[in-house]
Design a protein around this motif. Structure first.
Motif, PDB file in Angstrom:
ATOM      1  N   ALA A 389       5.650   4.099  -6.474  1.00 53.86           N
ATOM      2  CA  ALA A 389       5.856   4.550  -8.120  1.00 53.86           C
ATOM      3  C   ALA A 389       6.511   5.932  -8.058  1.00 53.86           C
ATOM      4  O   ALA A 389       5.929   6.859  -7.871  1.00 53.86           O
ATOM      5  N   GLY A 390       7.957   6.134  -8.271  1.00 49.66           N
ATOM      6  CA  GLY A 390       8.120   7.434  -8.403  1.00 49.66           C
ATOM      7  C   GLY A 390       9.112   8.177  -7.409  1.00 49.66           C
ATOM      8  O   GLY A 390       9.387   7.118  -6.381  1.00 49.66           O
ATOM      9  N   GLY A 391       8.781   8.838  -7.410  1.00 49.61           N
ATOM     10  CA  GLY A 391       8.914   9.777  -6.174  1.00 49.61           C
ATOM     11  C   GLY A 391       7.191   9.960  -5.175  1.00 49.61           C
ATOM     12  O   GLY A 391       7.589  10.571  -4.201  1.00 49.61           O
ATOM     13  N   GLU A 392       6.440   8.641  -5.647  1.00 52.32           N
ATOM     14  CA  GLU A 392       5.627   8.658  -4.191  1.00 52.32           C
ATOM     15  C   GLU A 392       5.254   7.518  -4.569  1.00 52.32           C
ATOM     16  O   GLU A 392       5.630   6.249  -4.360  1.00 52.32           O
ATOM     17  N   VAL A 393       4.660   6.773  -2.564  1.00 54.65           N
ATOM     18  CA  VAL A 393       4.508   6.029  -1.903  1.00 54.65           C
ATOM     19  C   VAL A 393       2.706   5.786  -1.632  1.00 54.65           C
ATOM     20  O   VAL A 393       1.770   6.748  -1.436  1.00 54.65           O
ATOM     21  N   THR A 394       2.148   4.876  -2.545  1.00 51.45           N
ATOM     22  CA  THR A 394       0.732   4.988  -2.072  1.00 51.45           C
ATOM     23  C   THR A 394       0.212   3.885  -1.332  1.00 51.45           C
ATOM     24  O   THR A 394       1.136   2.577  -1.263  1.00 51.45           O
ATOM     25  N   LEU A 395      -0.720   3.869  -0.179  1.00 48.93           N
ATOM     26  CA  LEU A 395      -1.181   3.342   0.822  1.00 48.93           C
ATOM     27  C   LEU A 395      -2.905   3.143   0.754  1.00 48.93           C
ATOM     28  O   LEU A 395      -3.047   4.521   0.159  1.00 48.93           O
ATOM     29  N   SER A 396      -3.113   1.850  -0.085  1.00 51.78           N
ATOM     30  CA  SER A 396      -4.880   1.884  -0.358  1.00 51.78           C
ATOM     31  C   SER A 396      -5.357   0.471   0.957  1.00 51.78           C
ATOM     32  O   SER A 396      -4.368  -0.254   1.143  1.00 51.78           O
ATOM     33  N   VAL A 397      -6.657   0.428   1.055  1.00 53.21           N
ATOM     34  CA  VAL A 397      -7.031  -0.217   1.992  1.00 53.21           C
ATOM     35  C   VAL A 397      -8.483  -0.230   1.213  1.00 53.21           C
ATOM     36  O   VAL A 397      -9.959   0.249   1.011  1.00 53.21           O
ATOM     37  N   ARG A 398      -8.292  -1.848   0.414  1.00 50.14           N
ATOM     38  CA  ARG A 398      -9.829  -2.144  -0.196  1.00 50.14           C
ATOM     39  C   ARG A 398     -10.774  -3.151   1.105  1.00 50.14           C
ATOM     40  O   ARG A 398     -10.649  -4.199   1.445  1.00 50.14           O
ATOM     41  N   ASP A 399     -11.973  -3.194   1.667  1.00 46.66           N
ATOM     42  CA  ASP A 399     -12.636  -4.005   2.124  1.00 46.66           C
ATOM     43  C   ASP A 399     -13.773  -4.094   1.040  1.00 46.66           C
ATOM     44  O   ASP A 399     -13.862  -4.092   0.170  1.00 46.66           O
ATOM     45  N   HIS A 400     -14.729  -5.162   1.501  1.00 49.34           N
ATOM     46  CA  HIS A 400     -15.397  -6.013   0.856  1.00 49.34           C
ATOM     47  C   HIS A 400     -17.099  -5.605   1.375  1.00 49.34           C
ATOM     48  O   HIS A 400     -17.801  -6.517   1.163  1.00 49.34           O
ATOM     49  N   ASP A 452     -14.081  -2.834  -8.854  1.00 49.23           N
ATOM     50  CA  ASP A 452     -14.645  -4.008  -9.506  1.00 49.23           C
ATOM     51  C   ASP A 452     -15.200  -4.856  -8.371  1.00 49.23           C
ATOM     52  O   ASP A 452     -13.867  -5.542  -7.728  1.00 49.23           O
ATOM     53  N   GLY A 453     -16.268  -5.385  -7.879  1.00 48.46           N
ATOM     54  CA  GLY A 453     -16.409  -6.741  -7.405  1.00 48.46           C
ATOM     55  C   GLY A 453     -17.042  -6.411  -6.183  1.00 48.46           C
ATOM     56  O   GLY A 453     -17.991  -7.250  -4.761  1.00 48.46           O
ATOM     57  N   GLY A 454     -17.152  -4.641  -5.668  1.00 47.35           N
ATOM     58  CA  GLY A 454     -17.720  -4.239  -4.592  1.00 47.35           C
ATOM     59  C   GLY A 454     -16.712  -3.270  -3.233  1.00 47.35           C
ATOM     60  O   GLY A 454     -15.575  -3.598  -3.222  1.00 47.35           O
ATOM     61  N   GLY A 455     -17.713  -3.613  -2.120  1.00 51.43           N
ATOM     62  CA  GLY A 455     -16.946  -2.437  -1.618  1.00 51.43           C
ATOM     63  C   GLY A 455     -15.831  -1.120  -1.659  1.00 51.43           C
ATOM     64  O   GLY A 455     -16.569  -0.674  -2.329  1.00 51.43           O
ATOM     65  N   LEU A 456     -15.398  -0.576  -0.770  1.00 52.40           N
ATOM     66  CA  LEU A 456     -14.797   0.901  -0.800  1.00 52.40           C
ATOM     67  C   LEU A 456     -13.751   0.426  -0.230  1.00 52.40           C
ATOM     68  O   LEU A 456     -13.349  -0.199  -0.360  1.00 52.40           O
ATOM     69  N   ARG A 457     -12.331   1.189  -1.544  1.00 50.93           N
ATOM     70  CA  ARG A 457     -11.269   1.862  -1.288  1.00 50.93           C
ATOM     71  C   ARG A 457     -10.465   2.785  -1.232  1.00 50.93           C
ATOM     72  O   ARG A 457     -11.015   4.153  -2.057  1.00 50.93           O
ATOM     73  N   ILE A 458     -10.590   2.811  -0.232  1.00 51.19           N
ATOM     74  CA  ILE A 458      -9.308   4.728   0.298  1.00 51.19           C
ATOM     75  C   ILE A 458      -7.580   4.510  -0.704  1.00 51.19           C
ATOM     76  O   ILE A 458      -7.178   3.563   0.316  1.00 51.19           O
ATOM     77  N   THR A 459      -7.485   5.234  -0.835  1.00 56.70           N
ATOM     78  CA  THR A 459      -6.084   4.930  -1.596  1.00 56.70           C
ATOM     79  C   THR A 459      -5.415   6.512  -1.156  1.00 56.70           C
ATOM     80  O   THR A 459      -6.427   7.791  -1.218  1.00 56.70           O
ATOM     81  N   MET A 460      -4.198   6.649  -0.332  1.00 56.60           N
ATOM     82  CA  MET A 460      -3.370   8.355  -0.063  1.00 56.60           C
ATOM     83  C   MET A 460      -2.051   7.638  -0.915  1.00 56.60           C
ATOM     84  O   MET A 460      -1.635   6.419  -0.124  1.00 56.60           O
ATOM     85  N   THR A 461      -1.764   8.920  -1.082  1.00 57.79           N
ATOM     86  CA  THR A 461      -0.223   9.224  -1.955  1.00 57.79           C
ATOM     87  C   THR A 461       0.443   9.737  -1.286  1.00 57.79           C
ATOM     88  O   THR A 461      -0.055  11.105  -1.355  1.00 57.79           O
ATOM     89  N   PHE A 462       1.986   9.858  -1.111  1.00 55.00           N
ATOM     90  CA  PHE A 462       2.257  10.721   0.138  1.00 55.00           C
ATOM     91  C   PHE A 462       3.946  10.628  -0.894  1.00 55.00           C
ATOM     92  O   PHE A 462       4.309   9.550  -1.896  1.00 55.00           O
ATOM     93  N   PRO A 463       4.543  11.832  -0.766  1.00 52.77           N
ATOM     94  CA  PRO A 463       5.588  12.056  -1.047  1.00 52.77           C
ATOM     95  C   PRO A 463       6.846  11.092  -0.544  1.00 52.77           C
ATOM     96  O   PRO A 463       7.047  10.749   0.879  1.00 52.77           O
ATOM     97  N   ALA A 464       7.619  10.211  -1.398  1.00 52.79           N
ATOM     98  CA  ALA A 464       8.441   9.917  -0.588  1.00 52.79           C
ATOM     99  C   ALA A 464       9.801  10.338  -0.090  1.00 52.79           C
ATOM    100  O   ALA A 464       9.877  11.432   0.126  1.00 52.79           O
ATOM    101  N   ALA A 465       9.904   9.752   1.300  1.00 48.53           N
ATOM    102  CA  ALA A 465      11.234  10.029   1.763  1.00 48.53           C
ATOM    103  C   ALA A 465      12.388  10.253   1.348  1.00 48.53           C
ATOM    104  O   ALA A 465      12.800   9.322   0.898  1.00 48.53           O
TER     105      ALA A 465
END
Length: 465
Positions: A389-400, A452-465
């Motif tokens: 999104a724009g000048g950032e790249v997002t990586l997220s891992v969501r479990d249940h 929503d729906g349970g679990g844990l979400r870990i979101t990382m945002t990095f500057p785009a190369a």
């Protein structure tokens, strides 16, 4: 601080300008008033002396030639009054149509003169004061007042001179402000340059020290000697902190590495004892020792990973995050199939390149996928999302899995911390701490939330190369 210092300088300049300008302006106005008063007073007194004989002889018209010539040359109206206060001879000036000899500003000085009192200087001659200068002198004969001579002078020329002087003073004040501002800006910048460098260095110190990079020196720049000395003291402090943290990292890495060999040998020896211990209490102790040895081995692996993550503050390498995710998910899918957990990858965006330390993305994904597979129940999925999104790249891992409580989200990144609800799950409590270190070294941000729906979400945002 720069604005405050400049404000102090300009305030001092303003006090100086007003402290000198206002008295000087009043002196100029008073001087112009005094000069005009003395000049007109001399003329008025001379005409009062000339009017003695004509008033005694009741022939005021004898003064007409002198008064008329004076009016033609100087533009000053002259009026002669007898001792009863009646105008007996008037020579109109250029503004005669606007002057009434019966006006209060004229009758007052006439009454004073007929009472034997001489004219006194008035107030300051200000540019906005359009009243003419009225002076009255008594005509004395044998010590008795026989009449009065009044001069009515237009003050336009004098007021114009005063106005020009006021304008010059105002221009001088504005020029002084401009010069003060022109001088204050570089001087204040010069004074505050070490402070700004210290402020910037303080903000970057943690990232530099934690990342294993040398802190930028701040004591070599310009500025006052006292602030340069403060900068040099800061450099020595930063060097000491960096050295201490580096020594700590080396110790952790060396200790973890050195302990792995005897620990591995211990695990082998405990394994060799399996089947040779027939006593049930002893066999239970042997199994507990094997579990503890395995846990200790896992902690040492985590410490080595942490040491590598903390020492990865060098150059960042560009990598395609989508390719890195696809590679690691392919390896972890085998574990997911064994546990009946699907690994779903969602990539959006054409260019999802970021910059990370060597093997940084691999370490992050291994730690997060390992945690997710530990806690996610069978028959569910783990979703890995890569988006730009724009000048950032997002990586997220969501479990249940069971997730965390809201009050535990802030502590989840602490080293060796584990939720009280997950104490029966194998782990060292270093996974998220390692991820946090690598994300910080990559100039990214990390956030945990409970979707929503349970679990844990870990979101990382990095500057785009």
């Amino acid at each position: 601080m720069r604005v405050r210092l400049q404000g102090i300088v300009l305030t001092l300049v303003a006090l100086l300008v007003f402290g000198l300008g206002i008295p000087l302006a009043t002196t100029i106005a008073s001087g112009a008033q005094q000069d005009l008063f003395l000049d007109r007073l001399t003329d008025t007194a001379r005409f009062a002396s000339l009017a003695q004989r004509p008033l005694l002889d009741n022939k005021p018209q004898l003064l007409d030639p002198d008064l008329r010539r004076y009016t033609e040359v100087y533009g000053v109206q002259v009026v002669v009054f007898d001792q009863d206060g009646k105008a007996v001879d008037t020579v109109p000036g250029p503004d005669a149509a606007r002057i009434d000899v019966r006006a209060a500003r004229i009758t007052g000085p006439v009454h004073d003169a007929l009472a034997g009192r001489r004219s006194q200087p008035g107030g300051m001659l200000m540019p906005w004061n359009t009243e003419p200068l009225v002076l009255a002198e008594p005509v004395l004969a044998d010590g008795e007042v026989r009449g009065a001579v009044v001069t009515i002078s237009d003050t336009t020329a004098a007021r114009t001179d005063v106005l020009w002087w006021f304008l010059v003073l105002t221009a001088g004040g504005v020029l002084a402000f401009v010069l003060a501002l022109a001088v204050a800006i570089p001087v204040v910048r010069w004074i505050l340059r070490p402070v700004k460098r210290l402020d910037d260095a303080t903000g970057a110190l943690v990232a530099s020290v934690v990342g294993g990079r040398a802190a930028e020196p701040v004591g070599d720049g310009g500025g006052p000697p006292e602030l340069r000395q403060l900068g040099r003291s800061f450099d020595r402090m930063a060097e000491s902190v960096s050295g201490a943290l580096e020594a700590q990292r080396v110790f952790v890495a060396d200790a973890s590495h050195q302990l792995r060999n005897p620990l591995t040998a211990l695990k082998i020896r405990l394994g060799n004892l399996e089947g040779h211990v027939v006593d049930e209490p002893a066999a239970a102790d042997l199994e507990a020792a094997r579990i503890d040895a395995g846990r200790l081995h896992q902690i040492l692996d985590g410490l080595l990973s942490m040491a590598r993550a903390e020492a990865s503050g060098g150059e960042l390498d560009p990598l395609d995050l989508a390719e890195a995710v696809a590679e690691r998910v392919a390896d972890w899918s085998v574990v997911g199939e064994a546990r009946d957990v699907r690994l779903v990858v969602d990539v959006s965006g054409d260019d999802v390149r970021v910059r990370m330390p060597p093997r940084g993305a691999e370490t992050i994904l291994d730690a997060l996928l390992d945690n997710a597979l530990k806690f996610t129940a069978g028959g569910t999925e783990i979703r890995i999302v890569v988006a730009r999104a724009g000048g950032e790249v997002t990586l997220s891992v969501r479990d249940h899995g069971p997730g965390l409580r809201l009050d535990e989200l802030d502590r989840a990144l602490d080293r060796f911390w584990r939720s009280s609800a997950h104490q029966n799950v194998p782990g060292s409590g270093l996974g998220l701490a390692i991820v946090s270190e690598i994300v910080a070294h990559s100039y990214g941000k990390l956030a945990l939330d409970l979707p929503d729906g349970g679990g844990l979400r870990i979101t990382m945002t990095f500057p785009a190369a």
